[in-house]
Design a protein around this motif. Structure first.
Motif, mmCIF file in Angstrom:
data_model
loop_
_atom_site.group_PDB
_atom_site.id
_atom_site.type_symbol
_atom_site.label_atom_id
_atom_site.label_comp_id
_atom_site.label_asym_id
_atom_site.label_seq_id
_atom_site.Cartn_x
_atom_site.Cartn_y
_atom_site.Cartn_z
ATOM 1 N N GLN A 86 1.598 -5.472 -2.892
ATOM 2 C CA GLN A 86 0.853 -6.202 -1.863
ATOM 3 C C GLN A 86 1.647 -6.232 -0.566
ATOM 4 O O GLN A 86 1.083 -6.090 0.518
ATOM 5 N N ARG A 87 2.931 -6.406 -0.677
ATOM 6 C CA ARG A 87 3.798 -6.446 0.510
ATOM 7 C C ARG A 87 3.842 -5.090 1.195
ATOM 8 O O ARG A 87 3.709 -4.982 2.410
ATOM 9 N N GLU A 88 4.059 -4.034 0.407
ATOM 10 C CA GLU A 88 4.102 -2.675 0.980
ATOM 11 C C GLU A 88 2.779 -2.302 1.639
ATOM 12 O O GLU A 88 2.757 -1.728 2.719
ATOM 13 N N ALA A 89 1.681 -2.588 0.970
ATOM 14 C CA ALA A 89 0.356 -2.205 1.467
ATOM 15 C C ALA A 89 -0.196 -3.209 2.478
ATOM 16 O O ALA A 89 -1.246 -2.973 3.064
ATOM 17 N N ASN A 90 0.499 -4.332 2.649
ATOM 18 C CA ASN A 90 0.152 -5.343 3.640
ATOM 19 C C ASN A 90 -1.273 -5.875 3.467
ATOM 20 O O ASN A 90 -2.094 -5.810 4.364
ATOM 21 N N PHE A 91 -1.552 -6.386 2.262
ATOM 22 C CA PHE A 91 -2.848 -7.019 2.046
ATOM 23 C C PHE A 91 -2.687 -8.282 1.207
ATOM 24 O O PHE A 91 -1.686 -8.476 0.544
ATOM 25 N N LEU A 92 -3.678 -9.148 1.303
ATOM 26 C CA LEU A 92 -3.707 -10.457 0.653
ATOM 27 C C LEU A 92 -2.570 -11.358 1.126
ATOM 28 O O LEU A 92 -2.138 -12.257 0.405
ATOM 29 N N ASN A 93 -2.104 -11.126 2.344
ATOM 30 C CA ASN A 93 -1.016 -11.951 2.885
ATOM 31 C C ASN A 93 -1.442 -13.393 3.119
ATOM 32 O O ASN A 93 -0.649 -14.311 2.946
ATOM 33 N N GLU A 94 -2.675 -13.600 3.516
ATOM 34 C CA GLU A 94 -3.149 -14.933 3.867
ATOM 35 C C GLU A 94 -3.930 -15.600 2.741
ATOM 36 O O GLU A 94 -4.258 -16.768 2.841
ATOM 37 N N ASN A 95 -4.261 -14.862 1.697
ATOM 38 C CA ASN A 95 -5.071 -15.407 0.625
ATOM 39 C C ASN A 95 -4.203 -15.605 -0.616
ATOM 40 O O ASN A 95 -4.137 -14.748 -1.485
ATOM 41 N N LEU A 96 -3.528 -16.748 -0.676
ATOM 42 C CA LEU A 96 -2.611 -17.038 -1.782
ATOM 43 C C LEU A 96 -3.312 -16.989 -3.129
ATOM 44 O O LEU A 96 -2.767 -16.482 -4.107
#
Length: 155
Positions: A86-96
């Motif tokens: 998720q970190r590498e692909a930069n998604f779901l950062n705001e949706n815990l």
């Protein structure tokens, strides 16, 4: 190292999760994250992921508590590597909720058929419980590839 290689292979084959950054895996109790995290997620003291600088490039630091069964160890490594992805692909950062739900969903599949898998489904806290139920429901209706596409499309 063998278990890490097995987990990475299974993540790639079953979930299309492939990591580019180096992974630094340590068998030690993860650093404390605060009392609230321990109350809401007692498993939080079993494993943790963070990003660190490794010789000038980003790397995934994963701590796993020693002494776990092989199945539990692999499921927790898979869970933390989902966070790495998720970190590498930069998604779901705001949706815990969905971020943690996706990691629990993958963890569930690694434990499927065991009492540990059933325990994941009994979590009541919204972030750690209801989101995995929603993802499993989506998967049962639409299949795993569509579920992965849906999760990756979320903000």
């Amino acid at each position: 190292k063998m278990a890490l290689a097995e987990v990475r292979r299974q993540l790639t084959q079953e979930f299309s999760i492939d990591l580019r950054w180096p992974i630094l895996l340590e068998l030690k109790v993860p650093p404390a994250q605060g009392w609230k995290a321990a109350v809401y997620n007692p498993d939080g003291s079993m494993a943790r992921h963070t990003v660190v600088d490794f010789k000038g490039t980003p790397a995934h630091q994963v701590w796993i508590r020693p002494g776990l069964t092989r199945a539990r160890f692999k499921s927790l490594v898979a869970h933390e590597l989902v966070h790495a992805f998720q970190r590498e692909a930069n998604f779901l950062n705001e949706n815990l909720s969905l971020r943690e739900g996706m990691a629990r969903w993958v963890e569930f599949h690694f434990l499927k058929g065991s009492s540990e898998a059933e325990r994941l489904l009994k979590l009541k806290h919204y972030t750690f419980g209801r989101s995995i139920e929603a993802i499993l429901e989506y998967e049962s209706r639409s299949g795993r590839p569509a579920t992965l596409t849906w999760l990756r499309s979320q903000a």
